[in-house]
Design a protein around this motif. Sequence first.
Motif, PDB file in Angstrom:
ATOM      1  N   ASP A  38       0.801  -1.219   0.000  1.00  0.00           N
ATOM      2  CA  ASP A  38       0.000   0.000   0.000  1.00  0.00           C
ATOM      3  C   ASP A  38       0.837   1.274   0.000  1.00  0.00           C
ATOM      4  OD1 ASP A  38      -2.143  -1.670   0.042  1.00  0.00           O
ATOM      5  OD2 ASP A  38      -2.836  -1.142   2.053  1.00  0.00           O
ATOM      6  N   ASP A  39       2.080   1.203   0.459  1.00  0.00           N
ATOM      7  CA  ASP A  39       2.898   2.416   0.526  1.00  0.00           C
ATOM      8  C   ASP A  39       3.719   2.641  -0.745  1.00  0.00           C
ATOM      9  OD1 ASP A  39       4.567   0.248   0.894  1.00  0.00           O
ATOM     10  OD2 ASP A  39       5.784   1.194   2.450  1.00  0.00           O
ATOM     11  N   ARG A  89      -7.790   0.323  -3.007  1.00  0.00           N
ATOM     12  CA  ARG A  89      -7.544  -0.179  -1.662  1.00  0.00           C
ATOM     13  C   ARG A  89      -8.859  -0.325  -0.889  1.00  0.00           C
ATOM     14  NH1 ARG A  89      -3.960   3.901   1.109  1.00  0.00           N
ATOM     15  NH2 ARG A  89      -2.854   3.574  -0.849  1.00  0.00           N
ATOM     16  N   ALA A 108      -2.020   0.136  -5.347  1.00  0.00           N
ATOM     17  CA  ALA A 108      -3.207   0.221  -4.483  1.00  0.00           C
ATOM     18  C   ALA A 108      -3.552   1.683  -4.196  1.00  0.00           C
ATOM     19  CB  ALA A 108      -2.973  -0.554  -3.191  1.00  0.00           C
ATOM     20  N   ASP A 123     -10.311  -3.863   0.386  1.00  0.00           N
ATOM     21  CA  ASP A 123     -10.455  -4.104   1.818  1.00  0.00           C
ATOM     22  C   ASP A 123     -11.909  -4.374   2.209  1.00  0.00           C
ATOM     23  OD1 ASP A 123      -7.754  -3.728   1.983  1.00  0.00           O
ATOM     24  OD2 ASP A 123      -7.866  -1.712   2.848  1.00  0.00           O
TER      25      ASP A 123
END
Length: 346
Positions: A202-203, A243, A238, A247
């Motif tokens: 995600d980063d 995201r 993402a 999720d």
Amino acid sequence: MTATTDVVVIGGGQAGLAAGYHLRRLGLDFVVLDAQSRAGGAWQHGWDSLRLFSPAAYSSLPGRLMPPQTGQEYPDADHVVDYLTDYEHRHDLPVHRPVRVNTVRRDGTWLRVETDSGAWSARAVVSATGTWWRPFLPAVPGMNAFTGRQLHTAGYRSPADFAGQRVVVVGGGNSGAQIAADLAHNTELTWVTSRPPRFLADDIDGRALFDTATARRRALDEGRTDTGGVASLGDIVAVPPVREARDAGLLKAQPMFARLTSDSAEWSDGTRARIDTVIWCTGFRPAPLVLRGPRGHIPTNGTRAVGEPRLHLLGYGDWTGPASATLIGVGRPARDAAREIAALLR
């Protein structure tokens, strides 16, 4: 009547503008011929929710930082169009539009560029037409039999166009994931991929991807072990909408179906699903308009065509420079191409 110039740049999107910036800095006479009616390149044709993978400061062309978009970490396509429009005017780039290039051919010591509004003779040509204009569709049994709607990424705009429909999105890359996330809330969505989707951490955003692509190219140039580049990290960035849908359990990919029927997708195990629409997020192919080699491919050394030193190709992905199909990645190969052209013309 034929006009003459040192360099003709074909395409006025991000790659063409980056080339123009460096050609201007080197004092060359040039024109940019763009088939679009206004500035912005392919960004003006993206879907409504399309966003960059990187913050504005890391999505800039040479000589002008992209300003941030108020309230958005990752700017949308309209912001990019505004930035490219401002960039073109700020650097006073000689863009002619709408001008559609038909052919480029050798004419003695010149390259002759034939367009729908006349001809240009140039001592060098930069092809920067990108990939958006050549969508790729795979050959899937039953495509011609299917009576519902079929469209490619290039034709997608908004989930409102498909509200309440049974939609299949095909493709495990960024466009497939983003469009599937876009449709997950108001359609009966089926997302299919040829292999399980690989989300990047995600980063990770465009900054890290550019650095990774550059490191791979440097390793290959120096004869070191191939690092695998961006492909080693995953396939899908993402970004926040992806995201959130992932999720929430809304992005569950199914294997690719085997065939289409008149009203359904059918898998190899006999499973069938009635559908209204198929959206093919299956990528694009480079669309250079110049001196094509076997099967349309042009061998290059960097950006320069191996068989024609007066021709450079820019913005077609790793083929013509690490991440050169991105805003942040096109500046360096554009600079190198302009320098090579200047040296040749001297």
